[in-house]
Design a protein around this motif. Structure first.
Motif, mmCIF file in Angstrom:
data_model
loop_
_atom_site.group_PDB
_atom_site.id
_atom_site.type_symbol
_atom_site.label_atom_id
_atom_site.label_comp_id
_atom_site.label_asym_id
_atom_site.label_seq_id
_atom_site.Cartn_x
_atom_site.Cartn_y
_atom_site.Cartn_z
ATOM 1 N N SER A 159 65.144 -17.765 102.474
ATOM 2 C CA SER A 159 64.192 -17.087 103.339
ATOM 3 C C SER A 159 64.917 -16.324 104.436
ATOM 4 O O SER A 159 66.041 -16.650 104.818
ATOM 5 C CB SER A 159 63.213 -18.091 103.959
ATOM 6 N N TYR A 160 64.223 -15.296 104.934
ATOM 7 C CA TYR A 160 64.722 -14.478 106.034
ATOM 8 C C TYR A 160 63.604 -14.373 107.066
ATOM 9 O O TYR A 160 62.453 -14.110 106.729
ATOM 10 C CB TYR A 160 65.091 -13.083 105.549
ATOM 11 N N GLN A 161 63.950 -14.572 108.341
ATOM 12 C CA GLN A 161 62.970 -14.493 109.410
ATOM 13 C C GLN A 161 63.434 -13.538 110.493
ATOM 14 O O GLN A 161 64.619 -13.506 110.844
ATOM 15 C CB GLN A 161 62.732 -15.878 110.029
ATOM 16 N N PRO A 175 66.791 -8.285 103.216
ATOM 17 C CA PRO A 175 67.250 -7.344 104.246
ATOM 18 C C PRO A 175 68.709 -6.951 104.036
ATOM 19 O O PRO A 175 69.444 -7.594 103.277
ATOM 20 C CB PRO A 175 67.076 -8.143 105.544
ATOM 21 N N ARG A 192 58.133 -11.571 111.069
ATOM 22 C CA ARG A 192 58.113 -11.176 109.661
ATOM 23 C C ARG A 192 58.951 -12.161 108.858
ATOM 24 O O ARG A 192 60.020 -12.593 109.298
ATOM 25 C CB ARG A 192 58.668 -9.761 109.483
ATOM 26 N N ILE A 201 60.486 -12.967 104.874
ATOM 27 C CA ILE A 201 60.762 -12.574 103.488
ATOM 28 C C ILE A 201 61.321 -13.802 102.788
ATOM 29 O O ILE A 201 62.212 -14.475 103.326
ATOM 30 C CB ILE A 201 61.769 -11.413 103.417
ATOM 31 N N VAL A 223 59.947 -7.167 96.185
ATOM 32 C CA VAL A 223 60.423 -7.666 97.474
ATOM 33 C C VAL A 223 61.953 -7.680 97.468
ATOM 34 O O VAL A 223 62.578 -8.232 96.562
ATOM 35 C CB VAL A 223 59.886 -9.077 97.757
ATOM 36 N N LYS A 224 62.548 -7.058 98.466
ATOM 37 C CA LYS A 224 64.007 -6.963 98.573
ATOM 38 C C LYS A 224 64.498 -7.706 99.816
ATOM 39 O O LYS A 224 63.815 -7.746 100.837
ATOM 40 C CB LYS A 224 64.442 -5.501 98.668
ATOM 41 N N GLY A 259 50.645 -8.815 103.992
ATOM 42 C CA GLY A 259 51.857 -8.830 103.191
ATOM 43 C C GLY A 259 51.588 -8.750 101.709
ATOM 44 O O GLY A 259 50.517 -8.312 101.274
ATOM 45 N N ASP A 317 56.687 -11.097 101.207
ATOM 46 C CA ASP A 317 57.066 -10.320 102.389
ATOM 47 C C ASP A 317 55.815 -10.252 103.256
ATOM 48 O O ASP A 317 54.837 -9.600 102.891
ATOM 49 C CB ASP A 317 57.527 -8.923 101.973
ATOM 50 N N TRP A 325 67.879 -10.465 111.429
ATOM 51 C CA TRP A 325 67.316 -11.468 110.523
ATOM 52 C C TRP A 325 68.140 -12.750 110.545
ATOM 53 O O TRP A 325 69.371 -12.707 110.606
ATOM 54 C CB TRP A 325 67.293 -10.957 109.087
#
Length: 274
Positions: free
Chosen positions: A108-110, A252, A96, A98, A249-250, A69, A84, A125
């Motif tokens: 956070s996003y998982q 989702p 993954r 972010i 880093v963006k 990452g 990311d 996500w």
């Protein structure tokens, strides 16, 4: 006899000069590496990495996971503004994460892994924005690298505690010393919140010709914390590439995200504590 005395005096003078020269050399390495890091800390830039993390107990290897990452720098002070990361080798498959650090707070996003099995149909996500800061341990795992070379103060502490041999710096640092180094990454880790100040982390840094950190190898054994982690040894080997390259880093697509999770496809308004 006179010649012998003269030889001993000459050797003593030579040895007396070795220690100051070595100390001076190690101070120069510390300054050069910290300066090399500071020179690339710019908005929209970062560093990419690959990582192997092994958890063992005694001589038995329990898990081995790999990560790949990028960290986006928190310019100009250093540290991680966003990340990311893709993790493979876990019991629940590829995942993954972010994540974004805010002032204050974190989001956070998982996707994938165990969380992926709990997502509502049509969603990719899970979003968790109820954080005092970015909970990166929950995002990446307990076997993440705790020594983060994107922080100038952390790099300085690791170089100060270590000894150089060629392009390698080897040393030992305690959780308490990491905390005193004002390491936000360690301080915001789950392990850093357990008060295990005496835990020792042995490490080896590999320096590039420009003074940047090209590799961090760390190893420590937990004597406290969660019962299932006590006595386990964490060995993490991280390689860094492209210091100062563009990294953005963006989050989702909002249409693919949800803040709700479904357990066994039935309870779809359940949220993890946050």
């Amino acid at each position: 006899m006179r010649n012998t005395l003269m030889t001993l005096v000459a050797c003593g003078a030579l040895l007396a000069g070795v220690a100051p020269a070595q100390a001076s050399s190690e101070r120069e390495v510390s300054q050069d590496s910290v300066q090399a890091l500071k020179s690339v800390l710019a908005s929209g830039h970062g560093v990419r990495f690959t990582e192997t993390a092994i958890v063992s107990k005694g001589t038995k290897k329990l898990t081995e996971r790999r990560r790949e990452g990028a960290f986006e720098f928190n310019a100009p002070n250093g540290g991680v503004k966003a990340l990311d990361v893709i993790t493979t080798g876990g019991a629940h498959g590829t995942e993954r994460g972010i994540g974004f650090n805010h002032e204050p707070g974190g989001t956070s996003y998982q996707s994938g892994g165990l969380i992926g099995k709990w997502l509502k149909d049509g969603k990719v996500w899970w979003k968790n924005s109820h954080q005092l800061y970015l909970w990166h341990t929950e995002l990446l795992g307990y076997d993440e690298q705790l020594l983060n070379p994107t922080e100038p103060a952390t790099v300085a502490a690791l170089l100060k505690n270590g000894h150089r041999n060629g392009n390698s710096v080897t040393g030992v640092i305690t959780f308490k010393q990491l905390g005193k180094a004002a390491s936000a990454w360690f301080g915001h880790s789950t392990q850093g919140s357990w008060g295990l100040v005496g835990t020792k982390v042995s490490y080896t840094l590999t320096l590039t010709p420009t003074g940047s950190i090209g590799r961090v190898q760390s190893r420590y054994t937990l004597a406290g914390g969660l019962d299932e982690l006590v006595g386990r040894t964490f060995s993490v080997d991280t390689h860094y590439q492209g210091w100062g390259e563009k990294v953005s880093v963006k989050p989702p697509n909002p249409r693919d995200t949800t803040t709700e999770l479904c357990i066994n496809g039935e309870v779809c308004h359940w949220r993890l504590p946050s």
